[in-house]
Scaffold this active site. Structure first.
Site, PDB file in Angstrom:
ATOM      1  N   ARG A 143      -9.086  -1.780  22.783  1.00  0.00           N
ATOM      2  CA  ARG A 143      -9.185  -1.697  21.310  1.00  0.00           C
ATOM      3  C   ARG A 143     -10.140  -0.585  20.920  1.00  0.00           C
ATOM      4  NH1 ARG A 143      -8.460  -7.822  19.230  1.00  0.00           N
ATOM      5  NH2 ARG A 143      -6.740  -8.247  20.643  1.00  0.00           N
ATOM      6  N   HIS A 167      -3.222  -6.122  23.067  1.00  0.00           N
ATOM      7  CA  HIS A 167      -3.259  -7.535  23.464  1.00  0.00           C
ATOM      8  C   HIS A 167      -2.174  -7.771  24.518  1.00  0.00           C
ATOM      9  CE1 HIS A 167      -0.485  -8.394  19.695  1.00  0.00           C
ATOM     10  NE2 HIS A 167      -0.115  -7.335  20.360  1.00  0.00           N
ATOM     11  N   ALA A 200       2.426 -20.188  21.861  1.00  0.00           N
ATOM     12  CA  ALA A 200       1.851 -19.041  22.577  1.00  0.00           C
ATOM     13  C   ALA A 200       0.357 -19.018  22.287  1.00  0.00           C
ATOM     14  CB  ALA A 200       2.494 -17.745  22.098  1.00  0.00           C
ATOM     15  N   TRP A 235      -5.593  -4.741  14.913  1.00  0.00           N
ATOM     16  CA  TRP A 235      -5.710  -4.221  16.278  1.00  0.00           C
ATOM     17  C   TRP A 235      -5.917  -2.710  16.246  1.00  0.00           C
ATOM     18  CZ3 TRP A 235      -1.987  -8.001  15.082  1.00  0.00           C
ATOM     19  CH2 TRP A 235      -2.242  -9.257  15.644  1.00  0.00           C
ATOM     20  N   VAL A 292       3.291 -15.825  15.073  1.00  0.00           N
ATOM     21  CA  VAL A 292       3.311 -17.291  15.210  1.00  0.00           C
ATOM     22  C   VAL A 292       3.308 -17.931  13.815  1.00  0.00           C
ATOM     23  CG1 VAL A 292       2.210 -17.480  17.483  1.00  0.00           C
ATOM     24  CG2 VAL A 292       0.782 -17.320  15.443  1.00  0.00           C
ATOM     25  N   GLN A 307      -7.416 -10.263  28.732  1.00  0.00           N
ATOM     26  CA  GLN A 307      -6.856 -11.422  28.041  1.00  0.00           C
ATOM     27  C   GLN A 307      -5.957 -12.181  29.014  1.00  0.00           C
ATOM     28  OE1 GLN A 307      -4.733 -10.234  24.453  1.00  0.00           O
ATOM     29  NE2 GLN A 307      -6.594 -10.438  23.229  1.00  0.00           N
TER      30      GLN A 307
HETATM   31  C1  FA5 Z   1      -4.809 -11.571  19.792  1.00  0.00           C
HETATM   32  O1  FA5 Z   1      -5.011 -10.607  20.522  1.00  0.00           O
HETATM   33  C2  FA5 Z   1      -3.468 -12.271  19.813  1.00  0.00           C
HETATM   34  N1  FA5 Z   1      -2.563 -11.537  20.620  1.00  0.00           N
HETATM   35  C3  FA5 Z   1      -3.678 -13.676  20.331  1.00  0.00           C
HETATM   36  C4  FA5 Z   1      -2.487 -14.556  20.154  1.00  0.00           C
HETATM   37  C5  FA5 Z   1      -1.583 -14.688  21.180  1.00  0.00           C
HETATM   38  C6  FA5 Z   1      -2.302 -15.240  18.966  1.00  0.00           C
HETATM   39  C7  FA5 Z   1      -0.502 -15.525  21.038  1.00  0.00           C
HETATM   40  C8  FA5 Z   1      -1.220 -16.038  18.809  1.00  0.00           C
HETATM   41  C9  FA5 Z   1      -0.324 -16.192  19.859  1.00  0.00           C
HETATM   42  P1  FA5 Z   1      -7.222 -11.640  18.843  1.00  0.00           P
HETATM   43  O2  FA5 Z   1      -7.259 -10.247  18.397  1.00  0.00           O
HETATM   44  O3  FA5 Z   1      -7.897 -12.637  17.986  1.00  0.00           O
HETATM   45  O4  FA5 Z   1      -5.698 -12.133  19.017  1.00  0.00           O
HETATM   46  O5  FA5 Z   1      -7.799 -11.716  20.324  1.00  0.00           O
HETATM   47  C10 FA5 Z   1      -7.691 -12.874  21.112  1.00  0.00           C
HETATM   48  C11 FA5 Z   1      -9.013 -13.171  21.802  1.00  0.00           C
HETATM   49  O6  FA5 Z   1      -9.455 -12.009  22.524  1.00  0.00           O
HETATM   50  C12 FA5 Z   1     -10.145 -13.473  20.854  1.00  0.00           C
HETATM   51  O7  FA5 Z   1     -10.144 -14.830  20.524  1.00  0.00           O
HETATM   52  C13 FA5 Z   1     -11.364 -13.118  21.662  1.00  0.00           C
HETATM   53  O8  FA5 Z   1     -11.694 -14.166  22.557  1.00  0.00           O
HETATM   54  C14 FA5 Z   1     -10.883 -11.966  22.469  1.00  0.00           C
HETATM   55  N2  FA5 Z   1     -11.280 -10.675  21.899  1.00  0.00           N
HETATM   56  C15 FA5 Z   1     -10.814 -10.068  20.803  1.00  0.00           C
HETATM   57  N3  FA5 Z   1     -11.392  -8.889  20.608  1.00  0.00           N
HETATM   58  C16 FA5 Z   1     -12.266  -8.716  21.625  1.00  0.00           C
HETATM   59  C17 FA5 Z   1     -13.166  -7.670  22.020  1.00  0.00           C
HETATM   60  N4  FA5 Z   1     -13.257  -6.531  21.350  1.00  0.00           N
HETATM   61  N5  FA5 Z   1     -13.912  -7.839  23.144  1.00  0.00           N
HETATM   62  C18 FA5 Z   1     -13.793  -8.973  23.872  1.00  0.00           C
HETATM   63  N6  FA5 Z   1     -12.964  -9.983  23.575  1.00  0.00           N
HETATM   64  C19 FA5 Z   1     -12.202  -9.870  22.461  1.00  0.00           C
END
Ligand code: FA5
Length: 344
Positions: free
Chosen positions: A201, A175, A312, A156, A258, A215
């Site tokens: 981000r 997130h 989650a 992140w 998780v 999100q």
């Molecule tokens: C997370 O942010 C974790 N907090 C998710 C999580 C929650 C996991 C609870 C387990 C339990 P990640 O970085 O993969 O995970 O982001 C989650 C989703 O946000 C991704 O699957 C994608 O759909 C979206 N996402 C991630 N980065 C970006 C971005 N830069 N722009 C748009 N959508 C994004």
């Protein structure tokens, strides 16, 4: 002197005739009837005349004064009326002209999607709650099993609010997962909630990545919750939102908070799974990360992991309209181009 008064009358009356505004009229009044005006001067000079002359000249001068004063008053009224007519003329509205069309606003595709997602989860019994966008390091990382210097922090890229010297304790949340901790700190199980909101981000943008996006976090904790509940809930969500013909896929993934962790993807609507620019030639678009809440996270908020379990998930909201409406670049959402936005 009588001749002088006659000339004065002719001049004053002819000048008065030519006046067409209140400013010039005031100047005219001062010139003839003011304290040092021509007629006033004549009247003051009467004292130097003989009694006989004074009687004749005085009568003519007084008559002239009355004539000029009444001329002044008439002119004043005429000019005021004219002013009013001009104003009405200038501000006249042609009520027979066609009106300007009123453009009707609409919801931004992200807002619409957020509402759809929340309403699907509400109908499954989830509460909708919101949390802060400027977050403490503790909630965004530490409490989620990501201590200082843990390599998972690299997942992140972070916008820090505090500078390095000041301890770096505040950030723009990367997130919505910090809300898992905030929610569990405030309530006892059973917990069932979704959290929509903006996240940030510090990363380069491309067709599927923005530096600010939305999100929706989901959290369910109770006795006896299993991975089957997680899969059932998310597959049902995908079926309701994308339709039965869209395929959904679970794969192992790693998130420190998780155990086990998964990612869920939907088959790419553009290439139907064959591979294209949008899905980076994989045939799938990842929409969320998920998993069973880690026992250490439960312990941190005083939930006994031997009694309670939970799942989650955190989904990227813009990826949903990307899939639903066939949009091939996420950056279109926030570039404020009305030609794009008006299509929804
Ligand atoms: C997370 O942010 C974790 N907090 C998710 C999580 C929650 C996991 C609870 C387990 C339990 P990640 O970085 O993969 O995970 O982001 C989650 C989703 O946000 C991704 O699957 C994608 O759909 C979206 N996402 C991630 N980065 C970006 C971005 N830069 N722009 C748009 N959508 C994004």
């Amino acid at each position: 002197m009588l001749k002088e008064l006659e000339e004065l009358k002719t001049k004053a009356v002819s000048e008065l005739d030519g006046i067409d505004n209140l400013g010039d009229l005031e100047k005219w009044r001062v010139r003839y009837l003011g304290r040092k005006g021509s007629l006033t001067t004549v009247l003051r000079g009467l004292g130097t005349l003989s009694v006989e002359e004074r009687r004749t000249v005085g009568a003519v001068a007084n008559e002239l004064k009355a004539t000029l004063e009444s001329g002044l008053q008439q002119k004043q009224e005429a000019l005021k009326t004219q002013n009013l007519v001009d104003t009405i003329e200038q501000t006249r509205i042609d009520v027979t002209l066609p009106g300007y069309p009123v453009s009707i606003g609409r919801l931004h595709p992200t807002t619409r999607t957020l509402r759809e997602v929340c309403s699907v989860f509400s109908s499954m019994g989830f509460q909708v709650v919101e949390g802060p966008e400027v977050e403490w390091d503790y909630y965004n990382f530490e409490a989620l099993n990501i201590p200082q210097d843990h390599p998972a922090r690299d997942m992140w890229a972070t916008f820090w609010v505090d500078t390095e010297g000041a301890g770096r304790s505040r950030l723009l949340r990367t997130h919505t997962s910090p809300m898992q901790i905030r929610l569990m700190e405030k309530t006892r199980p059973p917990v069932r909630a979704v959290v929509p909101g903006k996240v940030y981000r510090y990363e380069a943008t491309d067709a599927t990545h923005e530096f600010m996006f939305y999100q929706v976090e989901g959290l369910a904790v109770d006795k006896g919750i299993t991975m089957g509940d997680l899969k059932g809930t998310l597959f049902e969500f995908a079926r309701r939102l994308f339709g039965a013909e869209r395929k959904a896929r679970f794969r192992c993934d790693y998130f420190p908070f998780v155990e086990p962790g998964v990612e869920m993807a939907i088959d790419c609507f553009v290439c139907q799974g064959a591979g294209c620019r949008l899905c980076s030639n994989t045939g799938w678009i990842e929409i969320l990360g998920a998993g069973m809440v880690h026992p250490d996270v439960l312990r941190r908020v005083d939930y006994d992991p031997d009694v309670y379990t939970g799942f989650a998930f955190g989904m990227g909201v813009e990826r949903i309209p990307l899939l639903k409406y066939g949009i091939d670049d996420i950056r279109l959402f926030y570039s404020n181009d009305l030609r794009f936005l008006k299509q929804f």
